[in-house]
Motif scaffolding. Structure first.
Motif, mmCIF file in Angstrom:
data_model
loop_
_atom_site.group_PDB
_atom_site.id
_atom_site.type_symbol
_atom_site.label_atom_id
_atom_site.label_comp_id
_atom_site.label_asym_id
_atom_site.label_seq_id
_atom_site.Cartn_x
_atom_site.Cartn_y
_atom_site.Cartn_z
ATOM 1 N N GLN A 16 0.830 -1.208 0.000
ATOM 2 C CA GLN A 16 0.000 0.000 0.000
ATOM 3 C C GLN A 16 0.865 1.260 0.000
ATOM 4 N N LEU A 17 1.873 1.281 0.850
ATOM 5 C CA LEU A 17 2.769 2.443 0.933
ATOM 6 C C LEU A 17 3.523 2.648 -0.375
ATOM 7 N N LYS A 18 3.974 1.560 -0.974
ATOM 8 C CA LYS A 18 4.723 1.644 -2.231
ATOM 9 C C LYS A 18 3.863 2.257 -3.326
ATOM 10 N N VAL A 19 2.623 1.808 -3.442
ATOM 11 C CA VAL A 19 1.718 2.352 -4.454
ATOM 12 C C VAL A 19 1.451 3.829 -4.183
ATOM 13 N N PHE A 20 1.243 4.200 -2.922
ATOM 14 C CA PHE A 20 0.991 5.607 -2.601
ATOM 15 C C PHE A 20 2.197 6.475 -2.958
ATOM 16 N N TYR A 21 3.389 6.047 -2.582
ATOM 17 C CA TYR A 21 4.583 6.858 -2.874
ATOM 18 C C TYR A 21 4.835 6.978 -4.374
ATOM 19 N N LYS A 22 4.532 5.948 -5.132
ATOM 20 C CA LYS A 22 4.638 6.044 -6.589
ATOM 21 C C LYS A 22 3.631 7.065 -7.118
ATOM 22 N N HIS A 23 2.429 7.046 -6.576
ATOM 23 C CA HIS A 23 1.387 7.993 -6.960
ATOM 24 C C HIS A 23 1.834 9.424 -6.638
ATOM 25 N N LEU A 24 2.376 9.620 -5.452
ATOM 26 C CA LEU A 24 2.854 10.951 -5.040
ATOM 27 C C LEU A 24 3.992 11.427 -5.943
ATOM 28 N N PHE A 25 4.949 10.562 -6.218
ATOM 29 C CA PHE A 25 6.080 10.927 -7.069
ATOM 30 C C PHE A 25 5.604 11.311 -8.473
ATOM 31 N N THR A 26 4.674 10.527 -9.016
ATOM 32 C CA THR A 26 4.137 10.825 -10.344
ATOM 33 C C THR A 26 3.384 12.148 -10.338
ATOM 34 N N TYR A 27 2.621 12.400 -9.295
ATOM 35 C CA TYR A 27 1.888 13.662 -9.155
ATOM 36 C C TYR A 27 2.851 14.849 -9.182
ATOM 37 N N ILE A 28 3.903 14.762 -8.393
ATOM 38 C CA ILE A 28 4.879 15.855 -8.325
ATOM 39 C C ILE A 28 5.573 16.043 -9.672
ATOM 40 N N LEU A 29 6.011 14.964 -10.267
ATOM 41 C CA LEU A 29 6.733 15.028 -11.535
ATOM 42 C C LEU A 29 5.858 15.601 -12.659
ATOM 43 N N VAL A 30 4.680 15.045 -12.832
ATOM 44 C CA VAL A 30 3.801 15.485 -13.922
ATOM 45 C C VAL A 30 3.335 16.921 -13.707
ATOM 46 N N ASN A 31 2.920 17.252 -12.506
ATOM 47 C CA ASN A 31 2.414 18.603 -12.265
ATOM 48 C C ASN A 31 3.520 19.652 -12.316
ATOM 49 N N SER A 32 4.730 19.292 -11.949
ATOM 50 C CA SER A 32 5.858 20.208 -12.125
ATOM 51 C C SER A 32 6.082 20.468 -13.612
ATOM 52 N N GLY A 33 6.027 19.403 -14.391
ATOM 53 C CA GLY A 33 6.172 19.542 -15.841
ATOM 54 C C GLY A 33 5.074 20.400 -16.447
ATOM 55 N N LEU A 34 3.849 20.207 -16.012
ATOM 56 C CA LEU A 34 2.745 21.021 -16.510
ATOM 57 C C LEU A 34 2.912 22.493 -16.127
ATOM 58 N N ALA A 35 3.361 22.741 -14.904
ATOM 59 C CA ALA A 35 3.578 24.121 -14.462
ATOM 60 C C ALA A 35 4.672 24.780 -15.289
ATOM 61 N N ILE A 36 5.767 24.080 -15.512
ATOM 62 C CA ILE A 36 6.860 24.627 -16.325
ATOM 63 C C ILE A 36 6.384 24.878 -17.755
ATOM 64 N N LEU A 37 5.670 23.923 -18.313
ATOM 65 C CA LEU A 37 5.141 24.086 -19.664
ATOM 66 C C LEU A 37 4.218 25.300 -19.755
ATOM 67 N N ASN A 38 3.310 25.430 -18.812
ATOM 68 C CA ASN A 38 2.370 26.549 -18.813
ATOM 69 C C ASN A 38 3.092 27.877 -18.634
ATOM 70 N N LEU A 39 4.013 27.940 -17.708
ATOM 71 C CA LEU A 39 4.694 29.200 -17.418
ATOM 72 C C LEU A 39 5.646 29.633 -18.527
ATOM 73 N N THR A 40 6.165 28.684 -19.290
ATOM 74 C CA THR A 40 7.072 29.044 -20.387
ATOM 75 C C THR A 40 6.338 29.343 -21.694
ATOM 76 N N THR A 41 5.192 28.691 -21.915
ATOM 77 C CA THR A 41 4.496 28.895 -23.186
ATOM 78 C C THR A 41 3.414 29.969 -23.127
ATOM 79 N N SER A 42 2.714 30.056 -22.025
ATOM 80 C CA SER A 42 1.641 31.061 -21.925
ATOM 81 C C SER A 42 1.465 31.532 -20.486
ATOM 82 N N PRO A 43 2.436 32.299 -19.987
ATOM 83 C CA PRO A 43 2.358 32.741 -18.584
ATOM 84 C C PRO A 43 1.193 33.693 -18.309
ATOM 85 N N GLU A 44 0.642 34.289 -19.349
ATOM 86 C CA GLU A 44 -0.484 35.202 -19.146
ATOM 87 C C GLU A 44 -1.799 34.458 -18.895
ATOM 88 N N SER A 45 -1.839 33.182 -19.219
ATOM 89 C CA SER A 45 -3.041 32.373 -19.032
ATOM 90 C C SER A 45 -2.673 31.119 -18.239
#
Length: 92
Positions: A16-45
């Motif tokens: 259970q812990l292993k699955v949760f930590y994988k979920h957390l790591f994926t959340y951080i990685l993907v959402n960081s990527g989305l934030a960087i993508l958004n802020l570099t391509t269209s920071p006004e929106s």
């Protein structure tokens, strides 16, 4: 409780812990990527927080089931409630 049963419970908890930590790591990685993508391509929106919020609700739900809230309505609660109701029905 036998050692085999304790081992089985500990192994399930680790899974259970292993699955949760994988979920957390994926959340951080993907959402960081989305934030960087958004802020570099269209920071006004800004839009990156919407998937972060939606997924965050799912992650919070997952964390409650692994670390906390699940204990309120988990197996121990079920067994306790069953015994309580059985005693009640016996008295009626």
């Amino acid at each position: 409780m036998e050692n085999e049963e304790l081992y089985k419970q500990a192994k399930e908890r680790v899974a259970q812990l292993k699955v949760f930590y994988k979920h957390l790591f994926t959340y951080i990685l993907v959402n960081s990527g989305l934030a960087i993508l958004n802020l570099t391509t269209s920071p006004e929106s800004l839009w990156f927080y919407w998937p972060m919020l939606g997924w965050g609700i799912g992650l919070a739900s997952h964390s409650f089931s692994v670390f906390g809230f699940g204990k309120l309505l988990g197996k121990d609660w079920e067994e306790k409630k069953i015994r309580e109701l059985m005693n009640k029905y016996k008295d009626d």
